[in-house]
Design a protein around this motif. Structure first.
Motif, mmCIF file in Angstrom:
data_model
loop_
_atom_site.group_PDB
_atom_site.id
_atom_site.type_symbol
_atom_site.label_atom_id
_atom_site.label_comp_id
_atom_site.label_asym_id
_atom_site.label_seq_id
_atom_site.Cartn_x
_atom_site.Cartn_y
_atom_site.Cartn_z
ATOM 1 N N ARG A 77 47.810 33.410 41.874
ATOM 2 C CA ARG A 77 47.697 32.694 40.980
ATOM 3 C C ARG A 77 46.015 32.651 40.191
ATOM 4 N NH1 ARG A 77 47.482 25.998 41.082
ATOM 5 N NH2 ARG A 77 46.651 25.555 38.986
ATOM 6 N N ARG A 78 44.996 33.471 40.801
ATOM 7 C CA ARG A 78 44.059 33.574 40.003
ATOM 8 C C ARG A 78 44.374 34.681 38.824
ATOM 9 N NH1 ARG A 78 38.135 32.443 40.252
ATOM 10 N NH2 ARG A 78 38.571 31.636 42.628
ATOM 11 N N ILE A 79 44.779 35.537 39.262
ATOM 12 C CA ILE A 79 45.182 36.514 38.511
ATOM 13 C C ILE A 79 45.926 36.318 37.094
ATOM 14 C CG2 ILE A 79 46.683 38.719 38.507
ATOM 15 C CD1 ILE A 79 43.866 39.425 39.882
ATOM 16 N N ALA A 80 46.899 35.609 37.630
ATOM 17 C CA ALA A 80 48.067 34.701 36.532
ATOM 18 C C ALA A 80 47.193 34.220 35.042
ATOM 19 C CB ALA A 80 49.348 34.416 37.673
ATOM 20 N N ASP A 81 46.223 33.566 35.640
ATOM 21 C CA ASP A 81 45.485 33.077 34.905
ATOM 22 C C ASP A 81 44.540 33.616 34.311
ATOM 23 O OD1 ASP A 81 46.038 30.131 35.771
ATOM 24 O OD2 ASP A 81 44.709 29.430 37.225
ATOM 25 N N MET A 82 43.893 34.369 34.732
ATOM 26 C CA MET A 82 43.308 35.748 33.844
ATOM 27 C C MET A 82 44.034 36.297 32.397
ATOM 28 S SD MET A 82 40.842 37.404 36.674
ATOM 29 C CE MET A 82 40.226 39.227 35.759
ATOM 30 N N ASP A 83 45.607 36.308 33.165
ATOM 31 C CA ASP A 83 46.446 37.168 32.315
ATOM 32 C C ASP A 83 46.858 36.216 30.995
ATOM 33 O OD1 ASP A 83 46.389 39.490 34.014
ATOM 34 O OD2 ASP A 83 48.484 39.009 34.846
ATOM 35 N N VAL A 84 46.976 34.876 31.423
ATOM 36 C CA VAL A 84 46.991 33.810 30.113
ATOM 37 C C VAL A 84 46.555 34.181 29.737
ATOM 38 C CG1 VAL A 84 48.034 31.403 30.348
ATOM 39 C CG2 VAL A 84 49.393 32.766 32.087
ATOM 40 N N HIS A 85 45.160 33.857 29.932
ATOM 41 C CA HIS A 85 44.048 33.691 28.955
ATOM 42 C C HIS A 85 43.516 35.117 28.512
ATOM 43 C CE1 HIS A 85 44.006 29.717 31.493
ATOM 44 N NE2 HIS A 85 44.235 29.337 30.508
ATOM 45 N N GLY A 86 43.887 35.970 28.816
ATOM 46 C CA GLY A 86 43.595 36.957 27.771
ATOM 47 C C GLY A 86 41.999 37.400 28.807
ATOM 48 N N ILE A 87 41.538 37.604 30.043
ATOM 49 C CA ILE A 87 40.785 37.629 30.804
ATOM 50 C C ILE A 87 41.065 39.010 31.617
ATOM 51 C CG2 ILE A 87 39.180 36.867 32.546
ATOM 52 C CD1 ILE A 87 38.658 35.354 30.128
ATOM 53 N N ASP A 88 40.320 40.180 31.734
ATOM 54 C CA ASP A 88 40.382 41.684 31.774
ATOM 55 C C ASP A 88 39.562 41.221 32.735
ATOM 56 O OD1 ASP A 88 42.018 43.387 29.295
ATOM 57 O OD2 ASP A 88 39.700 42.358 28.592
ATOM 58 N N LYS A 89 38.530 41.198 33.110
ATOM 59 C CA LYS A 89 38.059 41.193 34.642
ATOM 60 C C LYS A 89 37.088 39.581 34.490
ATOM 61 C CE LYS A 89 36.607 45.908 33.865
ATOM 62 N NZ LYS A 89 37.845 46.879 34.531
ATOM 63 N N ALA A 90 36.779 39.307 35.993
ATOM 64 C CA ALA A 90 36.019 38.325 35.900
ATOM 65 C C ALA A 90 35.397 38.987 36.858
ATOM 66 C CB ALA A 90 36.915 36.903 37.218
ATOM 67 N N ILE A 91 33.397 38.457 36.822
ATOM 68 C CA ILE A 91 32.364 38.241 38.306
ATOM 69 C C ILE A 91 32.524 36.666 38.317
ATOM 70 C CG2 ILE A 91 29.916 38.177 38.043
ATOM 71 C CD1 ILE A 91 30.306 40.273 35.169
ATOM 72 N N LEU A 92 32.641 36.985 40.163
ATOM 73 C CA LEU A 92 33.007 36.203 40.391
ATOM 74 C C LEU A 92 32.080 35.440 41.746
ATOM 75 C CD1 LEU A 92 36.255 36.934 42.184
ATOM 76 C CD2 LEU A 92 35.884 35.140 39.689
ATOM 77 N N ALA A 120 34.428 40.676 49.083
ATOM 78 C CA ALA A 120 34.657 41.916 48.681
ATOM 79 C C ALA A 120 35.427 42.341 48.894
ATOM 80 C CB ALA A 120 33.161 42.290 49.999
ATOM 81 N N ALA A 121 36.292 41.665 50.108
ATOM 82 C CA ALA A 121 37.807 41.627 50.365
ATOM 83 C C ALA A 121 38.504 41.702 48.945
ATOM 84 C CB ALA A 121 38.445 41.051 51.531
ATOM 85 N N ALA A 122 38.888 40.666 48.116
ATOM 86 C CA ALA A 122 39.248 40.794 46.738
ATOM 87 C C ALA A 122 38.925 42.010 46.117
ATOM 88 C CB ALA A 122 38.541 38.802 46.448
ATOM 89 N N CYS A 123 37.478 41.959 46.032
ATOM 90 C CA CYS A 123 37.204 42.627 44.850
ATOM 91 C C CYS A 123 38.195 44.052 45.578
ATOM 92 C CB CYS A 123 35.962 43.289 44.438
ATOM 93 S SG CYS A 123 35.094 41.447 44.069
ATOM 94 N N ALA A 124 38.196 43.943 46.554
ATOM 95 C CA ALA A 124 38.795 45.119 46.938
ATOM 96 C C ALA A 124 40.594 45.308 46.686
ATOM 97 C CB ALA A 124 38.126 45.940 48.215
ATOM 98 N N LYS A 125 40.689 43.871 47.150
ATOM 99 C CA LYS A 125 42.127 44.512 46.766
ATOM 100 C C LYS A 125 42.540 44.399 44.816
ATOM 101 C CE LYS A 125 46.256 41.532 48.086
ATOM 102 N NZ LYS A 125 46.392 39.965 48.307
ATOM 103 N N TYR A 126 41.697 43.581 44.216
ATOM 104 C CA TYR A 126 42.382 43.670 42.410
ATOM 105 C C TYR A 126 40.976 44.398 41.881
ATOM 106 C CZ TYR A 126 45.370 39.985 43.830
ATOM 107 O OH TYR A 126 45.985 39.004 44.596
ATOM 108 N N PRO A 127 40.331 45.497 42.426
ATOM 109 C CA PRO A 127 39.098 46.492 42.064
ATOM 110 C C PRO A 127 39.192 46.435 40.147
ATOM 111 C CG PRO A 127 40.590 47.914 42.402
ATOM 112 C CD PRO A 127 41.170 46.581 43.158
ATOM 113 N N ASP A 128 40.502 46.201 39.387
ATOM 114 C CA ASP A 128 40.134 46.233 38.222
ATOM 115 C C ASP A 128 39.897 44.831 37.169
ATOM 116 O OD1 ASP A 128 40.239 49.427 37.668
ATOM 117 O OD2 ASP A 128 42.109 49.190 38.059
#
Length: 356
Positions: A77-92, A120-128
């Motif tokens: 869901r978060r990745i989809a929101d980033m895609d819709v809003h043009g956010i390439d990377k998020a610092i969480l 850390a696990a989420a960052c490893a899953k979505y490293p880009d």
């Protein structure tokens, strides 16, 4: 901005000539929220927590329920929101106030440890897409110092976030020095994020509905940063970088008067703690403070901050999920600004200061 521009599709991948790196984006864990609700139920929470989390974690309103759903999601869901809003990377980072209100040290450290592991696990899953900032329990400064080292060396984090005061105590107090020492040792920034004001400060703001993001957050967090500057934190740790959001919590706009009155206070020897510093307050804002525009998608404010602090010290943020507006991303894309400066704002300043 034209209506066509406002509704055009936002794209990731550098379509505008830069990546959009959002630098103040929040997540929550189920056990963190459960601890807040228990504190509210048992009468342990301060007035600010009751106001903030009594709403977000319990209100059936669309704003509260949508924010909670987004906070608790570190997946598609978060990745989809980033895609819709043009956010390439998020610092969480773990949402405010983190574990800082908890009086049981073992509980606080346990929730913080598990939140860091989950991030850390989420960052490893979505490293880009994801970059992590760790959380700590300043109630135990030595433990926090060890967790800063673990985050930097084992979890791949790029800094830490502390949510302003810890049960009414501020980071300029001597007991918190191990946290700054650890940050200097790992050469990572501290992000000071707002929290609700302590009970000793919140009264007139709470009565008027001004205790949260509308006003109280900025007042309290700006004061926190100013306490650190005027106690000489950057003379003690010259390489330390402290980040704040919301266009610097108003300090850049008060800078002339802050400098004038601080220097007058030093000369008068009116306050025991106010000693001469190596630089002016403006000097530290230009060498040791970094600002994000979280929640302030406003071109005049961004340009002013770039002018007084330097264009290398101002970075983009969305403030997800508390302020998620596609029109604000469009407005930032449309700023009248050189391509080089705009790329610094959206991308390369974050890459530099977070060492991406």
């Amino acid at each position: 901005m034209t209506e066509e521009r406002q509704t055009a599709q936002l794209k990731t991948g550098g379509d505008q000539g830069y990546l959009r790196i959002a630098t103040e984006e929040a997540f929550a864990t189920e056990e963190q929220v459960a601890a807040y609700l228990r504190m509210i139920r048992d009468g342990e929470a301060d007035k600010g927590m009751v106001s903030l989390w009594g709403f977000y974690a319990q209100s059936p309103s669309p704003r509260a329920t949508q924010i909670m759903e987004r906070l608790l999601d570190l997946g598609e869901r978060r990745i989809a929101d980033m895609d819709v809003h043009g956010i390439d990377k998020a610092i969480l980072a773990l949402t405010s106030p983190g574990v800082q209100p908890l009086t049981d040290l073992d509980e606080a450290k346990g929730i913080a440890t598990r939140a860091n592991d989950q991030l850390a696990a989420a960052c490893a899953k979505y490293p880009d897409r994801y970059i992590g900032m760790g959380t700590v329990a300043p109630q135990d400064p030595e433990w926090s110092a060890r967790e800063i080292h673990r985050g930097a060396k084992e979890l791949g984090f790029k800094g830490i976030q502390i949510n302003s005061h810890t049960q009414g105590h501020y980071l300029d107090e001597p007991q918190f020095d191990p946290i700054f020492r650890a940050l200097a040792e790992v050469d990572q920034p501290l992000y000071i994020h707002p929290s609700t004001s302590p009970d000793a400060m919140i009264g007139p703001m709470l009565d008027a509905g001004l205790d949260g993001a509308i006003f109280g957050f900025g007042v309290e967090t700006g004061m926190h940063l100013l306490r650190l500057i005027t106690i000489g934190i950057f003379d003690r740790y010259p390489t330390l970088q402290i980040m704040v959001g919301h266009m610097g919590e108003a300090l850049p706009y008060w800078l002339y008067r802050l400098d004038y009155m601080h220097q007058a206070g030093v000369r008068s020897q009116r306050y025991e703690r106010m000693k001469p510093l190596n630089k002016t307050i403006a000097g530290y804002l230009q060498s040791n403070v970094l600002v994000t525009n979280s929640g302030v998608a406003w071109e005049p404010a961004i340009k002013f901050c770039q002018e007084v602090m330097g264009e290398d010290r101002v970075m983009y943020a969305m403030d997800y999920p508390y302020q998620v507006e596609a029109r604000e991303v469009h407005a930032m894309d449309a700023m009248t600004m050189s391509p080089e400066t705009k790329k610094k704002f959206f991308q390369t300043n974050a890459e530099r200061w977070f060492k991406l």
